[in-house]
Motif scaffolding. Sequence first.
Motif, PDB file in Angstrom:
ATOM      1  N   GLY A   6       1.113   8.986  -6.336  1.00  0.00           N
ATOM      2  CA  GLY A   6       1.344  10.409  -6.064  1.00  0.00           C
ATOM      3  C   GLY A   6       2.388  10.993  -6.993  1.00  0.00           C
ATOM      4  N   GLN A   7       3.484  10.259  -7.192  1.00  0.00           N
ATOM      5  CA  GLN A   7       4.543  10.737  -8.082  1.00  0.00           C
ATOM      6  C   GLN A   7       4.062  10.797  -9.530  1.00  0.00           C
ATOM      7  OE1 GLN A   7       7.464  12.098  -7.341  1.00  0.00           O
ATOM      8  NE2 GLN A   7       6.938  11.885  -5.191  1.00  0.00           N
ATOM      9  N   PRO A  20       0.796  -1.227   0.000  1.00  0.00           N
ATOM     10  CA  PRO A  20       0.000   0.000   0.000  1.00  0.00           C
ATOM     11  C   PRO A  20       0.833   1.285   0.000  1.00  0.00           C
ATOM     12  CG  PRO A  20      -0.880  -1.558   1.590  1.00  0.00           C
ATOM     13  CD  PRO A  20       0.406  -2.128   1.083  1.00  0.00           C
ATOM     14  N   GLN A  21       1.912   1.309   0.778  1.00  0.00           N
ATOM     15  CA  GLN A  21       2.759   2.514   0.832  1.00  0.00           C
ATOM     16  C   GLN A  21       3.435   2.763  -0.509  1.00  0.00           C
ATOM     17  OE1 GLN A  21       2.800   4.649   3.354  1.00  0.00           O
ATOM     18  NE2 GLN A  21       4.148   6.027   2.243  1.00  0.00           N
ATOM     19  N   ASP A  69       0.983  16.261 -13.956  1.00  0.00           N
ATOM     20  CA  ASP A  69       0.660  17.679 -13.814  1.00  0.00           C
ATOM     21  C   ASP A  69       1.783  18.549 -14.365  1.00  0.00           C
ATOM     22  OD1 ASP A  69      -1.079  19.814 -12.846  1.00  0.00           O
ATOM     23  OD2 ASP A  69       0.423  20.125 -11.288  1.00  0.00           O
ATOM     24  N   LEU A  70       3.012  18.218 -14.003  1.00  0.00           N
ATOM     25  CA  LEU A  70       4.157  18.991 -14.490  1.00  0.00           C
ATOM     26  C   LEU A  70       4.299  18.906 -15.999  1.00  0.00           C
ATOM     27  CD1 LEU A  70       6.851  18.217 -11.780  1.00  0.00           C
ATOM     28  CD2 LEU A  70       5.749  20.416 -12.226  1.00  0.00           C
ATOM     29  N   SER A  71       4.042  17.734 -16.557  1.00  0.00           N
ATOM     30  CA  SER A  71       4.204  17.576 -18.004  1.00  0.00           C
ATOM     31  C   SER A  71       3.204  18.439 -18.766  1.00  0.00           C
ATOM     32  CB  SER A  71       4.072  16.114 -18.406  1.00  0.00           C
ATOM     33  OG  SER A  71       2.742  15.662 -18.277  1.00  0.00           O
ATOM     34  N   ARG A  72       2.091  18.707 -18.178  1.00  0.00           N
ATOM     35  CA  ARG A  72       1.094  19.561 -18.821  1.00  0.00           C
ATOM     36  C   ARG A  72       1.477  21.036 -18.730  1.00  0.00           C
ATOM     37  NH1 ARG A  72      -3.605  16.328 -19.189  1.00  0.00           N
ATOM     38  NH2 ARG A  72      -3.432  14.532 -17.832  1.00  0.00           N
TER      39      ARG A  72
END
Length: 84
Positions: free
Chosen positions: A49-50, A41-42, A56-59
């Motif tokens: 998350g990564q 799970p961790q 998000d950054l790639s956009r």
Amino acid sequence: MEIKPPKHDGPYPDRDIDCQQAIERAFQELMENIVAAGWGPQEISEAIGQLAICDDLSRKDVAGFDAHLAIMSVMAKFDAERET
């Protein structure tokens, strides 16, 4: 599996909550498949998350995305060394 579309076009109050509810079943199925493959799970939470951050950054910024990947690589090496 069908995922419901937004209730309205464009921004509206609680659109983010509607999105979470729309993808929840698909997400749970994905989680079950990943756990069945042997991941913990961790590990799964960190990986998802990564991936979300990288997406998000790639956009937003290709250079920022490349920098983030470089940082993630260094962090992974540091974590691996710390565990040994």
